[in-house]
Motif scaffolding. Structure first.
Motif, PDB file in Angstrom:
ATOM      1  N   ARG A   1      34.699  41.363  40.954  1.00 52.71           N
ATOM      2  CA  ARG A   1      34.951  41.202  39.510  1.00 52.71           C
ATOM      3  C   ARG A   1      35.357  42.536  38.891  1.00 52.71           C
ATOM      4  NH1 ARG A   1      30.578  37.521  39.831  1.00 52.71           N
ATOM      5  NH2 ARG A   1      29.086  39.107  39.227  1.00 52.71           N
ATOM      6  N   GLU A   2      34.639  43.576  39.270  1.00 56.29           N
ATOM      7  CA  GLU A   2      34.897  44.899  38.705  1.00 56.29           C
ATOM      8  C   GLU A   2      36.294  45.423  39.077  1.00 56.29           C
ATOM      9  OE1 GLU A   2      32.500  48.825  37.685  1.00 56.29           O
ATOM     10  OE2 GLU A   2      31.725  46.795  37.633  1.00 56.29           O
ATOM     11  N   LEU A   3      36.747  45.148  40.288  1.00 55.47           N
ATOM     12  CA  LEU A   3      38.052  45.630  40.754  1.00 55.47           C
ATOM     13  C   LEU A   3      39.167  44.604  40.552  1.00 55.47           C
ATOM     14  CD1 LEU A   3      37.037  47.368  44.115  1.00 55.47           C
ATOM     15  CD2 LEU A   3      37.487  48.432  41.883  1.00 55.47           C
ATOM     16  N   ASN A   4      38.790  43.442  40.045  1.00 54.53           N
ATOM     17  CA  ASN A   4      39.750  42.352  39.832  1.00 54.53           C
ATOM     18  C   ASN A   4      40.464  41.973  41.142  1.00 54.53           C
ATOM     19  OD1 ASN A   4      40.882  40.395  38.215  1.00 54.53           O
ATOM     20  ND2 ASN A   4      42.658  41.652  37.709  1.00 54.53           N
ATOM     21  N   LEU A   5      39.665  41.874  42.207  1.00 56.25           N
ATOM     22  CA  LEU A   5      40.158  41.442  43.514  1.00 56.25           C
ATOM     23  C   LEU A   5      39.444  40.149  43.889  1.00 56.25           C
ATOM     24  CD1 LEU A   5      40.041  44.774  45.594  1.00 56.25           C
ATOM     25  CD2 LEU A   5      42.096  43.550  44.834  1.00 56.25           C
ATOM     26  N   PRO A   6      40.106  39.262  44.609  1.00 56.11           N
ATOM     27  CA  PRO A   6      39.421  38.050  45.057  1.00 56.11           C
ATOM     28  C   PRO A   6      38.265  38.394  46.002  1.00 56.11           C
ATOM     29  CG  PRO A   6      41.793  37.904  45.469  1.00 56.11           C
ATOM     30  CD  PRO A   6      41.498  39.308  45.043  1.00 56.11           C
ATOM     31  N   PHE A   7      37.248  37.539  45.995  1.00 50.78           N
ATOM     32  CA  PHE A   7      36.086  37.708  46.856  1.00 50.78           C
ATOM     33  C   PHE A   7      36.127  36.682  47.978  1.00 50.78           C
ATOM     34  CE2 PHE A   7      31.699  36.379  47.917  1.00 50.78           C
ATOM     35  CZ  PHE A   7      31.260  37.562  48.486  1.00 50.78           C
ATOM     36  N   ARG A   8      35.805  37.125  49.179  1.00 47.99           N
ATOM     37  CA  ARG A   8      35.669  36.233  50.329  1.00 47.99           C
ATOM     38  C   ARG A   8      34.353  36.548  51.030  1.00 47.99           C
ATOM     39  NH1 ARG A   8      39.131  34.031  48.039  1.00 47.99           N
ATOM     40  NH2 ARG A   8      41.239  33.592  48.709  1.00 47.99           N
TER      41      ARG A   8
END
Length: 171
Positions: free
Chosen positions: A25-32
């Motif tokens: 969320r903080e880096l605005n990257l998808p999480f897997r």
């Protein structure tokens, strides 16, 4: 913005999924989460896979999921505690990303996994010994794979995330 995937490695209960979700969320990257991906692709939960195919079958599925993620854009990836046991996995993560070893003591692992019934390797009465043995075997592999080591025993997840971000952007 960096364009490398961040892989979170470490033992059960180190906080890989919790910190991974917050960091994404903080880096605005998808999480897997590799464990979730294996379950979704297999249509069965991890305990069932271990029962039917053993640990080796699960590890093969885990490697396939990891390899598929190499073809996609950057993510924050929470891995299973044993992902480092296969040399191919270590090589994939080192080559394609920034690897963070979330270190946690056995006491912390015991506390954080106490109520968890989904971890096949811990469905025994000697959980503390199992965790200690796994850590002793895997810790050198975590260290050899990691770009960064962060202890998650004390302090908030926010502090751990700040430490990861600082190292990630300075590499």
């Amino acid at each position: 913005m960096q364009s490398r995937t961040i892989y979170l490695i470490g033992p059960m209960g180190a906080g890989k999924s919790t910190i991974g979700r917050m960091l994404s969320r903080e880096l605005n990257l998808p999480f897997r989460d590799t464990d979730q991906e294996v379950e979704e692709r297999c249509g069965a939960d991890i305990p069932w896979i271990f029962d039917m195919e053993g640990e080796e079958g699960f590890r093969q599925r885990e490697t396939a999921v990891l390899a598929l993620q190499m073809e996609e854009p950057s993510y924050v990836v929470a891995t299973g505690g044993g992902i480092v046991t296969r040399e191919v996995n270590r090589r994939l993560m080192i080559t394609h990303g920034f690897v963070v070893f979330l270190q946690a003591s056995v006491a912390t692992q015991i506390k954080r996994t106490a109520k968890d019934k989904k971890r096949p390797l811990l469905q025994r009465s000697d959980r503390e010994q199992v965790l200690a043995d796994l850590y002793e075997k895997r810790e050198p592999l975590y260290r050899q794979t990691a770009d960064l080591v962060v202890c998650t025993d004390r302090g908030s997840p926010r502090h751990v995330i700040q430490e990861i971000k600082q190292a990630y952007f300075s590499k």
